[in-house]
Design an enzyme around this catalytic site. Structure first.
Site, mmCIF file in Angstrom:
data_model
loop_
_atom_site.group_PDB
_atom_site.id
_atom_site.type_symbol
_atom_site.label_atom_id
_atom_site.label_comp_id
_atom_site.label_asym_id
_atom_site.label_seq_id
_atom_site.Cartn_x
_atom_site.Cartn_y
_atom_site.Cartn_z
ATOM 1 N N CYS A 62 -0.182 2.412 -4.362
ATOM 2 C CA CYS A 62 -1.021 3.529 -4.744
ATOM 3 C C CYS A 62 -0.190 4.807 -4.663
ATOM 4 O O CYS A 62 0.715 4.908 -3.832
ATOM 5 C CB CYS A 62 -2.208 3.643 -3.806
ATOM 6 S SG CYS A 62 -3.319 2.256 -3.963
ATOM 7 N N HIS A 94 0.835 -1.188 0.000
ATOM 8 C CA HIS A 94 0.000 0.000 0.000
ATOM 9 C C HIS A 94 0.873 1.244 0.000
ATOM 10 O O HIS A 94 2.027 1.193 0.428
ATOM 11 C CB HIS A 94 -0.880 0.031 1.254
ATOM 12 C CG HIS A 94 -1.854 -1.089 1.298
ATOM 13 N ND1 HIS A 94 -2.932 -1.155 0.462
ATOM 14 C CD2 HIS A 94 -1.901 -2.207 2.055
ATOM 15 C CE1 HIS A 94 -3.620 -2.258 0.706
ATOM 16 N NE2 HIS A 94 -3.009 -2.919 1.665
#
Ligand SMILES: *[C@@H]1O[C@H](CO)[C@@H](O)[C@H](O)[C@H]1NC(C)=O
Ligand SMILES: *[C@@H]1O[C@H](CO)[C@@H](O)[C@H](O)[C@H]1NC(C)=O
Length: 439
Positions: free
Chosen positions: A193, A152
């Site tokens: 991301c 992430h």
């Protein structure tokens, strides 16, 4: 560009000026390859990150990078997870082979953290004594280094299970590696991301480092290959695309640029980006992923775009898919369970939205709706790193309900901290608003 051309020219002229009995080393012996492969997450819902890294291990190992020169950091809670119906197995595509087999993990569990990662990169053996295998990059100025990180992220940071690694800290270490002559060339593939924000306007263009990222500075990266039996996603779109390409091509004749163009086209839900020394694009992939023939039979893979979802929607999509499957089987108990899980995720999201809105309202002023709206919806690029990093750390430490660093829905909201920092509010004012909301 000009400087690269100049370097090539100088090399060529030096070659001609050498005495005739002087033999230049063969390219293959000129340096060796090192690989550092990292999955920064844990938990069954993040299965895909460790699956990607295991697959990457198979690629570099299969192409002849020696085991001693590959360093793997992964939590290692997937293969033998209680949710795994096939203990000891991890797959990276539907019906795929076991990519966990043969993977040598150097740092697992709590040892998967930013401090260890940066120590390993810098070859600081003394700092990791007694931690994991203690292996670090021992690359020399003639060696090539491949770094692959999957997890992430958020603006200006990537996540590890319990901590953040900020973009500045990573780029400082890359600078140091350059100054200490720890690599000839370094290729960094990053799947997170907002991954573009780790390098955009930070990575030097003249340090022989090329970074390829799954997304630009403001976008999510995408999970793919939901598996009904395993009840989780098996891969990430960018990772699966570059690795399936590597499995199917001759790395001795495919350039980084060729792979980049293909993967950018295939990864069409986010913008795959490049940063740093773009002249490295002309190098063959074998310079980083290994130059030996991989005699491995490659299975056909379905199109990963078909069920790709943005990272923040992975948890809810998993529950929706479980609900759908239960409905088809008329399994009432399972339907109820997944329904309850969906409701819990929705409630958690509302709480997150509410916390962030309260903070913004305190900073911008209760009455200032236009300003609040701009804070909540703006898409500023991150420049005020001195403001952003301490505030994000403060949010993580004092706002337990946000589940930072691991909750992607909360991570997405860090964009709003970027917006706050771009406005003339002091760091203190923002921190005191956080303290009022997160008691
Ligand atoms: C990133 O991609 C989004 C979506 O296509 C776009 O709106 C945004 O302008 C892009 N940002 C950068 C910095 O390229
Ligand atoms: C993205 O690529 C897939 C093929 O991999 C294709 O089916 C899909 O239509 C493409 N989507 C867009 C928006 O171009």
């Amino acid at each position: 560009m000009l400087s690269t051309a100049a370097v090539v020219f100088i090399l060529v002229s030096v070659t001609f000026a050498l005495p005739s009995d002087f033999k230049l080393p063969k390219l293959k012996e000129a340096g060796t390859q090192w690989a550092l492969l990292v999955a920064g997450s844990n938990g069954w819902g993040n299965y895909r990150h460790q699956a990607d890294v295991c697959h990457a291990y198979n690629i570099v190992r299969g192409h002849g990078v020696p085991e001693e020169q590959i360093i793997v950091m992964m939590y290692d809670d997937i293969a033998y997870n209680k949710e795994n119906p096939n203990p000891g197995e991890i797959i990276n595509q539907p019906g795929g082979e076991n990519v966990y087999k043969g993977v040598k993990i150097d740092y697992r569990g709590k040892d998967v953290n930013p401090t260890t990662f940066l120590n390993v990169l810098q070859g600081k053996e003394e700092n990791v004594k007694g931690i994991g295998s203690g292996k670090v990059l021992k690359s020399k100025s003639t060696d090539n280094v491949f770094v692959n990180f999957v997890d992430h992220g958020a603006p200006g940071l990537i996540a590890f299970p319990d901590e953040f690694l900020h973009a500045v800290d990573l780029n400082i270490v890359l600078d140091r590696m350059h100054d200490n002559k720890q690599y000839h060339q370094l290729l960094f593939y990053l799947e997170t991301c907002e991954s573009g924000s780790m390098f955009s306007s930070l990575l030097r263009k003249d340090y022989n480092i090329l970074a390829v990222t799954a997304a630009n500075s403001t976008q999510s990266s995408f999970a793919c290959y939901f598996d009904t039996k395993l009840r989780t996603f098996l891969g990430d779109l960018f990772s699966v695309n570059w690795m399936q390409n590597s499995d199917n091509r001759n790395l001795n004749s495919e350039t980084i640029d060729e792979q980049f163009s293909i993967v950018r086209k295939e990864t069409n839900k986010s913008h795959v980006m490049e940063f740093g020394d773009l002249a490295m694009n002309q190098l063959m992939l074998s310079n980083f992923l290994g130059s030996e023939q991989n005699n491995h039979i490659v299975l056909d893979a379905p199109n990963p775009n078909l069920d790709a979802v943005p990272s923040e929607d992975v948890d809810i999509t998993i529950q929706r898919n479980i609900y759908q499957a239960a409905k088809e089987q008329n399994d009432k108990k399972e339907m109820e369970e997944s329904w309850a899980n969906i409701a819990a995720i929705m409630k958690k999201r509302e709480e997150t939205d509410s916390i962030i809105k309260q903070i913004v309202s305190l900073v911008a002023g209760d009455w200032n709706f236009r300003e609040q709206y701009q804070m909540l919806t703006g898409e500023n690029d991150l420049f005020k790193l001195d403001c952003y990093a301490p505030i994000v750390e403060h949010l993580k430490d004092s706002c337990g309900d946000l589940d930072l660093p691991s909750n992607r829905y909360s991570l997405k909201h860090l964009r709003i901290v970027v917006n706050l920092c771009e406005r003339p509010y002091s760091t203190d004012a923002i921190i005191s608003a956080i303290d009022k909301v997160c008691v």
